[in-house]
Write an enzyme that holds these catalytic residues in place. Structure first.
Site, short mmCIF file in Angstrom:
data_model
loop_
_atom_site.label_atom_id
_atom_site.label_comp_id
_atom_site.label_asym_id
_atom_site.label_seq_id
_atom_site.Cartn_x
_atom_site.Cartn_y
_atom_site.Cartn_z
N GLY A 80 11.84 30.81 24.58
CA GLY A 80 11.14 29.98 25.29
C GLY A 80 11.04 28.64 24.51
N GLN A 118 7.80 20.38 22.41
CA GLN A 118 8.55 20.85 20.86
C GLN A 118 9.80 20.03 20.83
OE1 GLN A 118 8.52 25.17 22.12
NE2 GLN A 118 8.63 25.29 20.03
N CYS A 154 7.64 31.28 16.80
CA CYS A 154 7.56 30.22 17.71
C CYS A 154 8.89 29.09 16.61
CB CYS A 154 6.61 29.38 17.51
SG CYS A 154 6.25 27.65 18.17
N LEU A 155 9.64 28.65 17.57
CA LEU A 155 10.66 27.99 17.08
C LEU A 155 10.27 26.63 16.20
CD1 LEU A 155 13.18 27.78 20.16
CD2 LEU A 155 13.35 28.87 17.87
N HIS A 188 2.64 31.58 26.04
CA HIS A 188 3.12 30.78 24.57
C HIS A 188 3.47 29.36 25.14
CE1 HIS A 188 4.95 30.79 20.49
NE2 HIS A 188 5.22 29.67 21.11
N GLU A 189 4.35 29.33 25.89
CA GLU A 189 5.06 27.82 26.19
C GLU A 189 3.90 26.95 26.87
OE1 GLU A 189 7.43 27.47 24.70
OE2 GLU A 189 8.00 29.44 24.42
N HIS A 246 1.88 25.57 24.68
CA HIS A 246 2.34 24.35 24.00
C HIS A 246 1.75 23.03 24.94
CE1 HIS A 246 4.82 25.36 20.64
NE2 HIS A 246 5.29 26.55 21.25
CO CO Z 1 6.66 28.22 20.29
#
Ligand code: CO
Length: 164
Positions: free
Chosen positions: A46, A51, A88-89, A130-131, A134
């Site tokens: 995701g 991000q 997480c990226l 999670h997203e 963000h």
């Molecule tokens: Co993330």
């Protein structure tokens, strides 16, 4: 389409609240296309617009069943509980155990502004939470039960993992 640069923990943009999307135009479509390409390039599950430095309520999720594009997503209902691995990226090299709802029902708009509802379980439920976090300036590191140790991390690297 183009790859976008993914911001990492410590960048102030990741702590900001994203604004609603009001224009479902070519610029939004380009953002979504780029986010999907960036997500797949990074092998993630995701990605949220902040991000990649865009403070708009836009999320893409792909937990293996195809890409979901969620514009202005809202959690309608959750049930149950699951504790599992999360990365997480924007937090490269770290993994933690996080408790999330087991099932999450979300309402969102597609790239043309049409509202739809989607229900996710397991990885998908986790990715939705999670997203959407963000979009409100929150990282999973704020709610992690505990981070994996070096040994656990080394063990994990021999398996397959996904970042969100
Ligand atoms: Co993330």
């Amino acid at each position: 389409m183009a790859l976008r640069n993914i911001l990492v923990e410590g960048d102030p943009t990741l702590g900001k609240v994203s604004r609603k999307v009001t224009k479902f135009d070519a610029r939004l479509h380009e953002l979504l296309d780029d986010m999907v390409e960036t997500l797949h390039d990074a092998n993630g599950a995701g990605l949220a617009a902040p991000q990649v430095g865009v403070l708009r309520r836009v999320v893409v999720v792909d937990t293996g069943d195809g890409v979901l594009e969620l514009v202005n997503p809202e959690i309608l209902e959750t049930s149950g509980e699951q504790t599992g691995l999360e990365g997480c990226l924007s937090v490269p090299g770290k993994w933690g155990l996080v408790t999330r709802p087991a099932v999450v029902r979300v309402r969102a708009q597609d790239r043309d502004g049409n509202w739809y509802e989607v229900e996710g379980e397991e990885m998908t439920a986790r990715a939705f939470c999670h997203e959407i976090d963000h979009l409100d300036g929150h990282l999973y590191t704020e709610k992690v039960d505990r981070f994996l140790t070096e040994e656990e991390l080394a063990e994990l690297l021999t398996d397959e993992g996904e970042d969100a």
